[in-house]
Design an enzyme around this catalytic site. Structure first.
Site, PDB file in Angstrom:
ATOM      1  N   GLN A 103      21.331   6.116   2.219  1.00 32.19           N
ATOM      2  CA  GLN A 103      20.924   6.278   0.822  1.00 32.19           C
ATOM      3  C   GLN A 103      22.080   6.032  -0.139  1.00 32.19           C
ATOM      4  O   GLN A 103      22.115   6.578  -1.238  1.00 32.19           O
ATOM      5  CB  GLN A 103      20.326   7.670   0.620  1.00 32.19           C
ATOM      6  CG  GLN A 103      19.056   7.875   1.411  1.00 32.19           C
ATOM      7  CD  GLN A 103      18.467   9.265   1.235  1.00 32.19           C
ATOM      8  OE1 GLN A 103      18.859  10.017   0.362  1.00 32.19           O
ATOM      9  NE2 GLN A 103      17.509   9.595   2.079  1.00 32.19           N
ATOM     10  N   CYS A 104      22.998   5.200   0.269  1.00 36.21           N
ATOM     11  CA  CYS A 104      24.189   4.884  -0.515  1.00 36.21           C
ATOM     12  C   CYS A 104      23.979   3.558  -1.250  1.00 36.21           C
ATOM     13  O   CYS A 104      23.271   2.679  -0.766  1.00 36.21           O
ATOM     14  CB  CYS A 104      25.384   4.775   0.442  1.00 36.21           C
ATOM     15  SG  CYS A 104      26.948   4.332  -0.339  1.00 36.21           S
ATOM     16  N   GLY A 105      24.614   3.425  -2.399  1.00 39.08           N
ATOM     17  CA  GLY A 105      24.535   2.174  -3.145  1.00 39.08           C
ATOM     18  C   GLY A 105      25.151   0.997  -2.405  1.00 39.08           C
ATOM     19  O   GLY A 105      24.882  -0.162  -2.727  1.00 39.08           O
ATOM     20  N   THR A 165      24.678   0.492   0.828  1.00 45.42           N
ATOM     21  CA  THR A 165      23.884   0.296   2.044  1.00 45.42           C
ATOM     22  C   THR A 165      23.527  -1.170   2.262  1.00 45.42           C
ATOM     23  O   THR A 165      23.288  -1.585   3.395  1.00 45.42           O
ATOM     24  CB  THR A 165      22.615   1.180   1.994  1.00 45.42           C
ATOM     25  OG1 THR A 165      23.049   2.539   1.920  1.00 45.42           O
ATOM     26  CG2 THR A 165      21.744   1.014   3.204  1.00 45.42           C
TER      27      THR A 165
END
Length: 170
Positions: free
Chosen positions: A47-49, A51
């Site tokens: 859920q990281c930018g 990803t």
């Protein structure tokens, strides 16, 4: 007596290859299995930018796997709680993004619960100002002898170090 290094404990000669971690299914994964290969170790989060880097990592893995390149990804929930999923959810997420590389068990990369492998990696290639991992998708490139030769920050796109992998494989 540790004066001038005399009597100081010797560094483990096996270095990188002395570690065993758990894979995403909870089974032991001996890092020594990567001996003789170029290895990229990266902490990931679904859920990281950043990803979107899964795609670039997958492309590098596909391009160089047959030449002796492997990726070992460690899910980590330490930064913004961006990897909250279960092992099954993480595995499915990675597979849906084309990841055919090894996914390890979820770990901490900093602090008192830090995975010992990460302590080793950070001692070999410190970061900016401190050795701590600053965010998800920090990457460590290890050569065929198990030496950490490069550390790439979170915002470094995988495609930008393609030539470093090729050079390490040569």
């Amino acid at each position: 007596m540790a004066l001038f290094g005399l009597g100081a404990p010797k560094k483990d000669e096996e270095g990188l290859y002395s570690y065993t971690v758990r894979d995403i299914d909870g089974k032991n994964l001996d890092i020594a299995k990567y001996r003789g290969k170029v290895l990229l170790i990266v902490n990931v989060a679904s859920q990281c930018g950043f990803t979107t880097q899964y795609q670039g990592l997958s492309e590098l893995h596909d391009k160089y796997k047959s030449k002796g390149f492997e990726i070992l990804a460690f899910p980590c929930n330490q930064f913004g709680s961006q990897e909250p999923g279960t092992a099954g959810e993480i595995k499915s997420f990675a597979a849906n993004r084309g990841a055919k590389f090894q996914i390890a068990n979820k770990i901490d990369v900093n602090g008192t619960s830090e995975e010992p492998l990460y302590n080793f990696l950070k001692s070999e290639q410190g970061g900016f100002l401190t050795k701590d991992i600053k965010w998800n998708f920090t990457k460590f490139l290890c050569n065929k002898e198990g030496k950490v030769i490069k550390r790439y920050g979170t915002s470094t796109e995988p495609s930008t170090f393609d030539q470093d992998i090729a050079a390490a494989l040569a």
